[in-house]
Design an enzyme around this catalytic site. Structure first.
Site, PDB file in Angstrom:
ATOM      1  N   HIS A 208       0.824  -1.212   0.000  1.00 38.81           N
ATOM      2  CA  HIS A 208       0.000   0.000   0.000  1.00 38.81           C
ATOM      3  C   HIS A 208       0.857   1.260   0.000  1.00 38.81           C
ATOM      4  O   HIS A 208       0.374   2.329  -0.376  1.00 38.81           O
ATOM      5  CB  HIS A 208      -1.069  -0.017   1.098  1.00 38.81           C
ATOM      6  CG  HIS A 208      -0.631   0.400   2.470  1.00 38.81           C
ATOM      7  ND1 HIS A 208      -0.385  -0.493   3.486  1.00 38.81           N
ATOM      8  CD2 HIS A 208      -0.427   1.622   3.018  1.00 38.81           C
ATOM      9  CE1 HIS A 208      -0.040   0.150   4.582  1.00 38.81           C
ATOM     10  NE2 HIS A 208      -0.052   1.449   4.324  1.00 38.81           N
TER      11      HIS A 208
ATOM     12  N   ASP B  97       0.766  -7.598   2.276  1.00 40.18           N
ATOM     13  CA  ASP B  97       0.962  -6.172   1.994  1.00 40.18           C
ATOM     14  C   ASP B  97       2.462  -5.822   1.898  1.00 40.18           C
ATOM     15  O   ASP B  97       3.020  -5.176   2.774  1.00 40.18           O
ATOM     16  CB  ASP B  97       0.285  -5.358   3.109  1.00 40.18           C
ATOM     17  CG  ASP B  97       0.065  -3.905   2.725  1.00 40.18           C
ATOM     18  OD1 ASP B  97       0.727  -3.419   1.789  1.00 40.18           O
ATOM     19  OD2 ASP B  97      -0.774  -3.242   3.372  1.00 40.18           O
TER      20      ASP B  97
ATOM     21  N   SER C 277       3.874   2.109   8.597  1.00 35.70           N
ATOM     22  CA  SER C 277       3.676   1.159   7.523  1.00 35.70           C
ATOM     23  C   SER C 277       4.992   0.879   6.828  1.00 35.70           C
ATOM     24  O   SER C 277       5.717   1.800   6.474  1.00 35.70           O
ATOM     25  CB  SER C 277       2.677   1.696   6.507  1.00 35.70           C
ATOM     26  OG  SER C 277       1.393   1.372   6.914  1.00 35.70           O
TER      27      SER C 277
HETATM   28  N1  ARG Z   1      -4.925   0.877   7.568  1.00 41.22           N
HETATM   29  C1  ARG Z   1      -3.608   0.854   6.971  1.00 41.22           C
HETATM   30  C2  ARG Z   1      -2.981   2.237   7.051  1.00 41.22           C
HETATM   31  O1  ARG Z   1      -3.413   3.045   7.815  1.00 41.22           O
HETATM   32  C3  ARG Z   1      -3.642   0.301   5.575  1.00 41.22           C
HETATM   33  C4  ARG Z   1      -4.266   1.171   4.538  1.00 41.22           C
HETATM   34  C5  ARG Z   1      -4.214   0.642   3.141  1.00 41.22           C
HETATM   35  N2  ARG Z   1      -5.235  -0.366   2.873  1.00 41.22           N
HETATM   36  C6  ARG Z   1      -6.521  -0.095   2.526  1.00 41.22           C
HETATM   37  N3  ARG Z   1      -7.320  -1.089   2.344  1.00 41.22           N
HETATM   38  N4  ARG Z   1      -6.991   1.123   2.362  1.00 41.22           N
HETATM   39  O2  ARG Z   1      -2.419   2.828   6.185  1.00 41.22           O
HETATM   40  N1  GLU Z   2      -1.379   1.549   7.630  1.00 34.90           N
HETATM   41  C1  GLU Z   2      -0.716   2.539   8.416  1.00 34.90           C
HETATM   42  C2  GLU Z   2       0.312   3.345   7.613  1.00 34.90           C
HETATM   43  O1  GLU Z   2       0.175   3.506   6.440  1.00 34.90           O
HETATM   44  C3  GLU Z   2      -0.075   1.886   9.575  1.00 34.90           C
HETATM   45  C4  GLU Z   2      -1.122   1.459  10.477  1.00 34.90           C
HETATM   46  C5  GLU Z   2      -1.284   2.398  11.632  1.00 34.90           C
HETATM   47  O2  GLU Z   2      -1.866   3.469  11.509  1.00 34.90           O
HETATM   48  O3  GLU Z   2      -0.776   1.983  12.685  1.00 34.90           O
HETATM   49  O4  GLU Z   2       1.268   3.869   8.147  1.00 34.90           O
END
Ligand code: ARG
Ligand code: GLU
Length: 712
Positions: A86, A222, A647
């Site tokens: 991502h 991921d 991430s």
């Molecule tokens: N929650 C994760 C973060 O904050 C992954 C986001 C990417 N994935 C998604 N399905 N939108 O970035």
């Molecule tokens: N998916 C998040 C990011 O892009 C990390 C997850 C979180 O917020 O801890 O950094």
């Protein structure tokens, strides 16, 4: 209360406090010596110096900031970088076309020549960290106004950076810690020639999509691989076919053991922003004002976008990245609110504030006695502004056309400005011309109109909040006409108009455009009425919060504080462990490929399974990557304190070998930016064994496998 009872209470409070802070913390690696004993007691087998050293190569040299908002790490001598799928999604999408749909099929360079340059992508590392607190504050005095002090700090910072950048080849940046009580300077090296090496298809890299996002159990692979290129002297250079793979001072070894339940684990990366020392007033404002307005607006927006994506493939491709972005924060805010309510966060903060007030009443002649009430007043006074600001951002700016048109405003206004140089005009014109094609590629005017109609006027507590006067009747017709008459909704007309634009006529061509008039009006309003007042009020709160931070550190002088995350490099540690999110429910620490297969649903895009992956599963062709039970692990959870920005961070074991890469947090603990609860907060990582399995068995990329240092 008797003396004995008070003492007893005091002892108890300290005990509970130190216990509940068990795994909390995002520590600065340059100060890690202070945590070394605790980390080693919990299972770290290397030293703070192995992790962070400014002269000797240390693990910090293997940790990178990937792009602007992510982390990553070197995993080979030849500049190979591992990060999240991502985090590379935008680049992978930009490199994709109908002929080469890397989102659908993945991409694996068969040799160095096939690696794909990624325009605009950077990778950077920290070279040195220097405490510059005294230098930044030099010349400020206690009696000085904040405005004056801030100006002096700004000047000092600029001078420091200028001076140090003259002496080195590196870039310098200064960051504020503990709300501006301390300052550190980072020397960094930034590489600009970064190329895509390998990525799984989105059915692996984004499996479960927004449906599974922020939740455990998870089955998302991921990850993606990039390579950093340097000039022949191993120094940063713009893209050139003559560049060679960068040789990092250090890279991570990869542990074939993956993540084992209950083992010590730590994470090394760039967490973005936390607010762990906020008052109850601050948290209340976020959870009761900001988040609900924003969640409500985004629900409406997603309710329009998602059905349209389901109905039409073109729309799905156009809006997938945008929907992911809208949905990611939308879901996290809901998780934060739920988590804070769940741990009784506001009451906990109030309890702490009560103790603080009792202490402040007598400490140092009551120096901090009025602090909390001043903070409360400042928050109360900010509230109306905050409501307007959130509505502006989440409602008024939600039609994409609004931001698009806003980028043309300076150009159009310059027509009537005699002092605006023609050369600048031409530069701006050529820049905005470049915006048109990418915008229309992913723009659906009907969706945007629906969003405009649904979101641009807002009803709050039975009151219409609006930024400009819309006609009350026939609002929909008004919007239809605005979109129909405007040049900005028609790619061909817009390009024609821009082609003919000159400084002398651009005002005439666009000046009466209904969308231009609208956009100009709302931004003028925002810039006059909301943004400066809000900035001023925030600055006031910042100063009070800085004092409150200092006071908390004085009150709890035995506690080891860590500064709120501020996008600088940090370390958190905990252990690989499951989660008991609610009564009678227990989550195991690990997911496996059989769980991914069980989620298959060919009807739902996010849950389709790649044929080759299915074959590998059916043949149990897991190579050496299966766990002790013969299952193929995918993801695991651990109690590392993380936040957005983490991430792609390497997740490590006691030896400092990589066992996974971080990519998310579990739903029940998404409030960890405000409050960390070791019972509920878990970070989610991809197990390195799954990454190796995909590179080796799925992509059959032997040359990449040969680069890696895989250890038992
Ligand atoms: N929650 C994760 C973060 O904050 C992954 C986001 C990417 N994935 C998604 N399905 N939108 O970035
Ligand atoms: N998916 C998040 C990011 O892009 C990390 C997850 C979180 O917020 O801890 O950094």
């Amino acid at each position: 209360m008797s003396v004995k009872k008070i003492l007893l209470f005091g002892f108890f409070a300290v005990f509970v406090l130190s216990k509940s802070l068990a795994d909390e913390g995002m520590w600065m690696p340059n100060l890690l010596e202070k945590r070394q004993v605790d980390m080693q007691n919990k299972g770290l087998k290397i030293s703070a110096n192995d992790i962070y050293h400014e002269i000797q190569p240390s693990l910090k040299d293997a940790v990178v900031r990937f792009g602007t908002g992510c982390s990553g790490s070197f995993i080979s001598k030849e500049g190979l970088v591992l990060t999240n799928y991502h985090c590379g999604y935008g680049q992978i999408q930009a490199l994709s076309s109908v002929q080469n749909d890397y989102l659908q099929h993945g991409f694996w360079a068969k040799n160095r020549h096939e690696e794909l340059p990624c325009a605009g992508l950077t990778v950077s590392m920290v070279v040195r960290t220097i405490d510059v607190t005294d230098a930044v504050k030099a010349g400020t005095t206690a009696g000085m106004s904040e405005l004056e002090a801030a100006e002096i700090r700004r000047r000092n910072t600029r001078d420091l950076i200028d001076e140090i950048e003259k002496q080195t080849e590196y870039k310098a940046e200064v960051r504020a810690f503990f709300g501006g009580n301390q300052f550190y300077l980072y020397l960094t090296e930034t590489f600009e020639d970064v190329r895509l090496v390998g990525t799984p298809p989105s059915s692996i890299g984004k499996f479960g999509g927004d449906v599974d996002n922020w939740t455990w159990p998870r089955h998302t692979g991921d990850f993606a691989l990039f390579r950093v290129y340097a000039d022949p002297n191993n120094k940063p250079a713009k893209y050139s076919p003559n560049n060679v793979p960068y040789q990092p001072k250090k890279h991570f070894k990869i542990s074939l053991n993956g993540a084992q339940e209950n083992e010590f684990t730590w994470i090394f990366g760039y967490p973005g922003r936390t607010n762990l020392y906020l008052t109850s007033f601050g948290i209340r404002q976020i959870t009761e004002i900001e988040n609900p307005i924003a969640i409500h607006a985004r629900t409406k927006r997603l309710d329009i976008i998602r059905p349209a994506m389901e109905q039409d493939q073109k729309t799905r491709i156009q809006y997938s990245a945008k929907a992911a972005g809208i949905s990611n924060a939308w879901k996290r805010w809901q998780g934060e609110n739920y988590g804070i309510q769940r741990v009784d966060g506001i009451a906990k903060k109030e309890g702490y504030e009560k103790r603080f007030q009792e202490w402040a009443n007598t400490f140092n002649n009551g120096q901090y006695r009025d602090l909390l009430s001043e903070l409360k007043t400042a928050y109360d006074e900010m509230e109306p502004l905050l409501i307007q600001n959130t509505i502006f951002n989440e409602h008024v700016l939600s039609p994409e056309i609004v931001n698009f048109v806003n980028q043309f405003v300076p150009l159009i206004k310059s027509s009537s400005d005699k002092n605006f140089p023609t050369a600048t005009f031409n530069a701006v014109l050529s820049r905005v011309k470049g915006l048109v094609t990418p915008f229309f590629k992913d723009f659906n005017v009907d969706i945007d109109k629906q969003i405009f109609k649904a979101l641009s006027t807002v009803e709050i507590d039975c009151e219409q909040v609006r930024f400009i006067d819309f006609p009350d009747k026939n609002f929909d017709k008004y919007v239809d006409e605005m979109y129909a008459k405007s040049i900005f909704t028609n790619e061909k007309k817009l390009n024609d108009a821009l082609r003919k634009s000159k400084k002398s006529n651009v005002g005439k061509v666009f000046g009466n455009d209904p969308l231009y008039v609208y956009v100009n009006q709302i931004f003028s309003m925002y810039n006059a009425m909301i943004s400066p007042a809000l900035r001023e009020q925030r600055a006031l709160i910042d100063v009070l919060q800085r004092t409150y931070m200092q006071a908390q550190m004085e009150m709890e002088s035995d506690r080891m504080f860590f500064p709120d995350a501020n996008s600088t490099i940090r370390i958190a540690y905990g252990k690989v462990e499951g989660l008991t999110p609610s009564d009678a429910v227990t989550y195991r620490f690990q997911t496996t490929l059989s769980g991914l297969m069980a989620k298959e649903n060919p009807e739902i895009f996010e849950f389709t399974i790649n044929d080759k992956l299915r074959d590998l599963y059916n043949n149990k062709d897991f190579g050496v990557y299966a766990n002790a039970k013969g299952e193929m692990p995918i993801c695991f959870i651990a109690s590392n304190h993380t936040i957005g920005g983490n991430s792609g961070s390497p997740v490590l074991n006691g030896n400092g070998d990589m066992i996974g890469i971080n990519f998310d947090r579990a739903w029940e603990g998404t409030m960890s930016g405000f409050m960390f609860d070791p019972k509920l907060c878990r970070n989610i990582s991809v197990d390195v064994r799954f990454i190796l399995f995909i590179i080796d068995k799925f992509a059959e990329s032997n040359h990449i496998m040969a680069e890696l240092e895989v250890v038992k």
